[in-house]
Design a protein around this motif. Structure first.
Motif, short mmCIF file in Angstrom:
data_model
loop_
_atom_site.label_atom_id
_atom_site.label_comp_id
_atom_site.label_asym_id
_atom_site.label_seq_id
_atom_site.Cartn_x
_atom_site.Cartn_y
_atom_site.Cartn_z
N ARG A 1 0.61 -1.19 0.01
CA ARG A 1 0.13 -0.01 0.19
C ARG A 1 0.77 1.33 -0.01
O ARG A 1 0.32 2.15 -0.35
N ASP A 2 2.08 1.13 0.57
CA ASP A 2 3.05 2.27 0.39
C ASP A 2 4.20 2.27 -0.64
O ASP A 2 5.02 2.91 -0.62
N ALA A 3 4.02 1.34 -1.65
CA ALA A 3 4.91 1.00 -2.58
C ALA A 3 5.07 2.57 -3.53
O ALA A 3 4.29 3.24 -3.56
N GLU A 4 6.37 2.68 -3.91
CA GLU A 4 6.56 3.79 -4.53
C GLU A 4 5.80 4.29 -5.65
O GLU A 4 5.71 3.52 -6.68
N GLY A 5 5.36 5.63 -5.46
CA GLY A 5 4.34 5.94 -6.64
C GLY A 5 3.11 5.36 -7.09
O GLY A 5 2.56 5.77 -7.90
N ALA A 6 2.80 4.18 -6.36
CA ALA A 6 1.60 3.44 -6.75
C ALA A 6 0.34 4.24 -6.48
O ALA A 6 0.18 4.98 -5.45
N SER A 7 -0.83 3.88 -7.42
CA SER A 7 -1.91 4.39 -7.14
C SER A 7 -3.15 3.20 -7.12
O SER A 7 -4.13 3.52 -6.91
N LYS A 8 -2.46 2.10 -7.53
CA LYS A 8 -3.40 0.83 -7.43
C LYS A 8 -2.69 -0.18 -6.84
O LYS A 8 -1.58 -0.54 -6.84
N ASP A 9 -3.50 -0.91 -5.85
CA ASP A 9 -2.99 -2.26 -5.36
C ASP A 9 -3.47 -3.33 -5.95
O ASP A 9 -4.59 -3.36 -6.05
N ILE A 10 -2.68 -4.17 -6.63
CA ILE A 10 -3.25 -5.09 -7.60
C ILE A 10 -3.13 -6.62 -6.86
O ILE A 10 -1.81 -7.10 -6.63
N LYS A 11 -4.15 -7.42 -6.87
CA LYS A 11 -4.15 -8.58 -6.13
C LYS A 11 -4.36 -9.65 -7.30
O LYS A 11 -5.09 -9.72 -8.08
N VAL A 12 -3.22 -10.21 -7.66
CA VAL A 12 -3.30 -11.47 -8.83
C VAL A 12 -3.46 -12.78 -8.30
O VAL A 12 -2.68 -13.22 -7.54
N GLU A 13 -4.57 -13.07 -8.33
CA GLU A 13 -4.87 -14.49 -8.00
C GLU A 13 -4.95 -15.62 -8.97
O GLU A 13 -5.75 -15.41 -9.84
N VAL A 14 -4.08 -16.49 -9.04
CA VAL A 14 -4.04 -17.69 -10.10
C VAL A 14 -4.75 -18.84 -9.76
O VAL A 14 -4.40 -19.46 -8.46
N ILE A 15 -5.89 -19.27 -10.25
CA ILE A 15 -6.44 -20.43 -9.81
C ILE A 15 -6.50 -21.64 -10.49
O ILE A 15 -5.99 -21.42 -11.82
N ASN A 16 -7.04 -22.78 -10.18
CA ASN A 16 -6.74 -23.90 -11.09
C ASN A 16 -5.50 -24.37 -11.79
O ASN A 16 -5.56 -24.61 -12.99
N ALA A 17 -4.50 -24.08 -11.16
CA ALA A 17 -2.92 -24.15 -11.55
C ALA A 17 -2.89 -25.77 -11.32
O ALA A 17 -3.34 -26.58 -10.24
N ALA A 18 -1.88 -26.62 -12.18
CA ALA A 18 -1.57 -27.98 -11.66
C ALA A 18 -0.98 -27.96 -10.60
O ALA A 18 -0.88 -29.01 -9.80
N THR A 19 -0.04 -27.16 -10.39
CA THR A 19 0.91 -27.04 -9.14
C THR A 19 1.15 -25.58 -8.41
O THR A 19 0.80 -24.99 -9.08
N GLU A 20 1.11 -25.82 -7.30
CA GLU A 20 1.43 -24.36 -6.76
C GLU A 20 2.53 -23.56 -7.12
O GLU A 20 2.37 -22.24 -7.44
N ASP A 21 3.60 -24.10 -7.61
CA ASP A 21 4.75 -23.47 -8.41
C ASP A 21 4.27 -22.91 -9.45
O ASP A 21 4.74 -21.77 -10.09
N ASP A 22 3.41 -23.60 -10.31
CA ASP A 22 2.99 -23.03 -11.64
C ASP A 22 2.07 -21.64 -11.41
O ASP A 22 2.30 -20.80 -12.05
N ALA A 23 1.29 -21.70 -10.06
CA ALA A 23 0.43 -20.69 -9.78
C ALA A 23 1.34 -19.32 -9.49
O ALA A 23 1.03 -18.33 -9.92
#
Lengths: 383, 383
Positions: free
Chosen positions: A256-278
């Motif tokens: 939330r305090d990242a340099e210059g940021a105006s958006k916080d982006i949550k990238v949720e990867v679902i239905n991946a074959a492995t957690e590493d892939d996700a």
């Protein structure tokens, strides 16, 4: 309440004169016991700062009595003299606290490739030692700020014991942006093996999945110190969950305090074959500059999400990929989905779901947008 | 002179109405023989645009009579309908030129995830076919521009034969930024195997080492067509060198026109243990957003170079690394070197040398700085 929320800890934060603008720049955290168990996680960058090399060595015994942290200089890429300076810092703290230098971790943050002003830092350690207080956690958190606009602290209190902590930076552990320094304390009575296990488990799914700009620091350090002063030994799972909660909270504060940021982006990867892939897919999306610019412009440009997924080695079929942005499935089966004009991008938090349709594993990576302010902050002066 | 510099080729560039602003958006390049050998290199992104899937298939026979290129839409992530549209485009060109659709490659560039306006594109193919000319190369190069501020062409003429070409975009092949489309032509008399070998060798050390922003396109395509009209078969090495020269020139033109860039950065990695190590390190440096911001601010921030090197798996010892910026060795043996104030950063070209002190291999990666203009160009509207 920061690092002094847990019993058995004192802290201080002062202005030693390392920063030319006179802002606080030196923090000291002391574990007064009875136990002095500790664990640490460090940057995976192969170019490691002197304080990282020192603290890694010190942590091998699983014991820490104190941590000295300075902002105003990273003491990275400073050769043998830089390492001597870190050693001298630990010696000075040891002398002031009447302990051994091998029980003192050192953390530094600031510009790489510049020696620290030891004529200011060493007297500062003495001053900080003289100001140690059970209420010093807040001041310590303030003294480690660099480009941070706010100081970051978090506390979880359970049945008779507490985990608290402070953080600085706007990034991650491996890899990491700028320098992330985190000190966590607990009064639970646990040995260093338990601390190490809980800390690694927590950082793996929190700080490690915060990716502000894909850049890995030379100085990232996360320390966990246990005083045992609560005289309670919680069940491992309960303790690990508390540590994870504090790490997650601090990680969110970093983003939330990242340099210059105006958006916080949550990238949720679902239905991946492995957690590493996700994780691989999530990181690839989170690091795509074109996408980060699009989000900044409130443009739900899902083509850039697919383009980022396509660079990975994860298991997926291009024509089975689905992408939702803020709840609207703008891409279905690798092609055009619901109307992109339905996506409401006005708010600070943006939620991207990438459905790989290849299994049942999931992972979430947090990042932020790429803005002109980020460029300005990282080009207008050295940091 | 572009794609019509070599004998045996005609081309056209027109405004078909695909772009709403009425700018040229459709190009046609025709090989009139006598030979119609061809080779192609495509994006390594696993999410490939319909025209890439089509052209890869067509190229398997090593023969191309024509290439249709459109700007104004990438035809990527457009599902079965997108592929049908590419097929229909090839059919329309084949009909107009009285050849088979299997001899027609198609390239598209523009926004991902939007179907092309076929009611405008197909009549445009007929119009372009009617305007084919031995002097049409320039117009074709103009018609494939998207965010390009200038069109890009290059020609090398040798003893009786010529290699020429055109390019659009500001990026690279694998991975690549935005969309890079390149068509090269030659009147040398060579078969598709020789063309393929020369093209792959050339792109590996030119377009593949241009890394504007680390983002890989779904549409990148580089085609090489030979007419044999010069009735000369040059020695392979001489031909390969000419192809490399044209690719290198076009690659430089792409970087110089990269979105929002104010600096062209040459990252030269020397004394690496292997060429792969040199490329990995060069790419890591070229993709470091913090460094790219620093260069934008004319700050010779070598700490960010070391930090980027440290994230790689290349062979090196941190305390033996050396870094020069514009000829000044600002980092020696992993620490502070010559005075950074001596570095003159006023000019557009910036030369970074990273000495790994681990062997004798070398590689050069070209990139550019990260600017507020890049953010603006990629956030203010969809592209």
């Amino acid at each position: 309440m920061s690092v002094t929320a847990a019993k058995g800890f004192t802290a201080a934060g002062i202005a030693a004169g390392i920063k030319e603008n006179g802002n606080p720049d030196l923090a000291l955290v002391v574990n007064n016991g009875p136990r002095r168990a500790a664990a640490g996680v460090f940057t995976s960058n192969r170019v490691k700062a002197a304080p990282v090399l020192w603290s890694e060595q010190v942590l091998k015994a699983g014991l820490l009595s104190a941590v000295v942290l300075n902002s105003g200089g990273a003491n990275a890429c400073t050769g043998p003299k830089g390492f001597q300076d870190t050693h001298a810092t630990a010696e000075k703290a040891a002398e002031a606290l009447n302990i051994g230098a091998g029980e003192v971790a050192v953390c530094s943050t600031g510009l790489i490739g510049v020696l620290l002003p030891m004529d200011k830092l060493l007297p500062g350690v003495e001053t900080a030692a003289a100001q140690l207080s059970e209420h010093g956690g807040e001041k310590a958190a303030i003294a480690i700020k660099t480009t941070d606009t706010v100081h970051k602290t978090s506390v979880v209190t359970k049945d008779g014991w507490t985990v608290g902590g402070m953080a600085k930076g706007a990034g991650m552990l491996a890899p990491g942006l700028a320098t992330m320094l985190v000190v966590l304390t607990t009064d639970a009575d646990l040995d260093s093996d338990a601390l190490d296990k809980a800390l690694r488990a927590a950082t793996r799914t929190t700080f490690d999945r915060v990716d502000s700009d894909g850049c890995m620091s030379t100085n990232d350090t996360v320390l966990l110190l246990a005083s045992g002063a609560a005289e309670v030994t919680p069940a491992y799972e309960e303790f690990a969950e508390a540590v994870r909660t504090v790490c997650d909270d601090l990680g969110q504060q970093l983003i939330r305090d990242a340099e210059g940021a105006s958006k916080d982006i949550k990238v949720e990867v679902i239905n991946a074959a492995t957690e590493d892939d996700a994780v691989e897919v999530g990181r690839s999306i989170a690091r795509n500059n074109l996408l980060k610019c699009a989000i900044h412009g409130e443009d739900p440009n899902w083509g850039r999400v697919l383009s980022a997924i396509g660079t990975t080695s994860a298991a997926f079929e291009p024509d089975r990929l689905n992408v939702a942005i803020n709840g609207v499935w703008v891409c279905k089966n690798g092609g055009v989905g619901e109307d992109r004009d339905q996506v409401d991008m006005r708010y600070r938090e943006v939620h991207i779901v990438a459905d790989l349709a290849a299994g049942s594993e999931t992972a979430t990576i947090w990042t932020n947008d790429l803005t002109a302010d980020y460029v300005h902050e990282n080009s207008a002066y050295s940091s």
